[in-house]
Design an enzyme around this catalytic site. Structure first.
Site, PDB file in Angstrom:
ATOM      1  N   ASP A  68      23.907 -10.604 -11.631  1.00  0.00           N
ATOM      2  CA  ASP A  68      23.270  -9.596 -11.679  1.00  0.00           C
ATOM      3  C   ASP A  68      22.435  -9.077 -10.535  1.00  0.00           C
ATOM      4  O   ASP A  68      22.629  -9.601  -9.745  1.00  0.00           O
ATOM      5  CB  ASP A  68      22.280  -9.950 -13.156  1.00  0.00           C
ATOM      6  CG  ASP A  68      20.534  -9.503 -13.281  1.00  0.00           C
ATOM      7  OD1 ASP A  68      20.786  -8.109 -13.699  1.00  0.00           O
ATOM      8  OD2 ASP A  68      19.948  -9.918 -12.769  1.00  0.00           O
ATOM      9  N   ASP A 124      19.218  -7.182 -10.150  1.00  0.00           N
ATOM     10  CA  ASP A 124      17.850  -6.964  -9.725  1.00  0.00           C
ATOM     11  C   ASP A 124      16.714  -8.335 -10.194  1.00  0.00           C
ATOM     12  O   ASP A 124      17.567  -9.126 -11.334  1.00  0.00           O
ATOM     13  CB  ASP A 124      16.519  -6.362 -11.063  1.00  0.00           C
ATOM     14  CG  ASP A 124      17.213  -5.136 -10.701  1.00  0.00           C
ATOM     15  OD1 ASP A 124      16.328  -3.957  -9.674  1.00  0.00           O
ATOM     16  OD2 ASP A 124      17.270  -3.756 -11.028  1.00  0.00           O
ATOM     17  N   ASP A 162      18.971 -14.098 -13.698  1.00  0.00           N
ATOM     18  CA  ASP A 162      17.837 -14.704 -13.443  1.00  0.00           C
ATOM     19  C   ASP A 162      16.697 -14.439 -14.400  1.00  0.00           C
ATOM     20  O   ASP A 162      16.409 -15.124 -15.209  1.00  0.00           O
ATOM     21  CB  ASP A 162      16.815 -13.758 -12.069  1.00  0.00           C
ATOM     22  CG  ASP A 162      16.467 -12.184 -12.963  1.00  0.00           C
ATOM     23  OD1 ASP A 162      18.020 -11.675 -12.960  1.00  0.00           O
ATOM     24  OD2 ASP A 162      15.529 -11.956 -12.497  1.00  0.00           O
TER      25      ASP A 162
END
Length: 217
Positions: A9, A11, A161
């Site tokens: 991922d 961001d 996250d």
């Protein structure tokens, strides 16, 4: 044995964008009809899933694609000021040197991600970047990447996250490493039972080596 592919991922996992995204979201709150995010609100949101955040904020699901597009556009001007998550650069270089193939799947724009990677001298590490708007999950995009790149699920690990990263990875039948330095809280991530849960980028190589051994067994 096939080469392991690590999909990240962007961001909150590679780039420290949380503060910038909160700032942009607050500026757009009135226009899109949702509550602003105070530090207290952010602490609450970190413990919620994407669906729960939608319900909590009060934003219409039909407006989300337009909001995402506007956020990505505004983030473009902030790319030059964004920094990598502390320790992630060394971890990425270590994985690259160990022979892992690295890629990115993100709901951010490909232009933003490419600019960030070039500014931070990380652009040579990644074999592919896939961008797509995903409100509730990334399973479709993950499956598309696996098909287009002719990758077997057992050879791929996702690193993210958010709880939706865990959920999407499980639906795509790939292992997932959840990282606690991004958006969702450690408690929220743990409740989704990722294959691995880590607190520092320096732990990435160890858990991925363990994952590789598990695959061989």
């Amino acid at each position: 044995m096939n080469q392991k592919v690590i999909i990240f991922d962007f961001d909150g996992t590679i780039a420290d964008t949380v503060d910038a995204l909160v700032s942009i979201a607050n500026r757009l709150a009135l226009e899109f009809g949702y509550i602003q995010i105070t530090p207290e609100e952010l602490a609450i949101l970190r413990g919620l899933t994407s669906r729960e955040i939608m319900k909590y904020s009060g934003i219409s699901v039909f407006r989300v694609p337009f909001l995402v597009k506007k956020v990505k556009g505004e983030l473009k001007s902030k790319i030059v000021d964004l920094k990598p998550i502390p320790g992630i650069e060394e971890a990425l270089f270590n994985l690259h040197y160990q022979g892992y193939k690295l890629g990115i799947i993100t709901s951010n724009s490909q232009e933003n991600v490419t600019s960030f990677l070039k500014l931070n001298h990380l652009d040579t590490l990644f074999d592919f970047i896939y961008s797509g708007v995903t409100i509730f999950g990334k399973t479709t995009i993950i499956n598309n990447v696996l098909r287009q790149k002719q990758l077997k699920a057992k050879d791929v690990i996702y690193v993210g996250d958010e709880t939706r990263d865990i959920e999407a990875s499980k639906k795509a039948n790939i292992q997932v490493v959840a990282v606690t330095w991004g958006f969702n809280s450690p408690e929220a991530l743990a409740s989704y039972n990722p294959n691995f849960l880590i607190e520092e980028p320096s732990q990435l190589l160890d858990v991925l080596e363990n994952a590789k051994k598990d695959t061989v067994k």
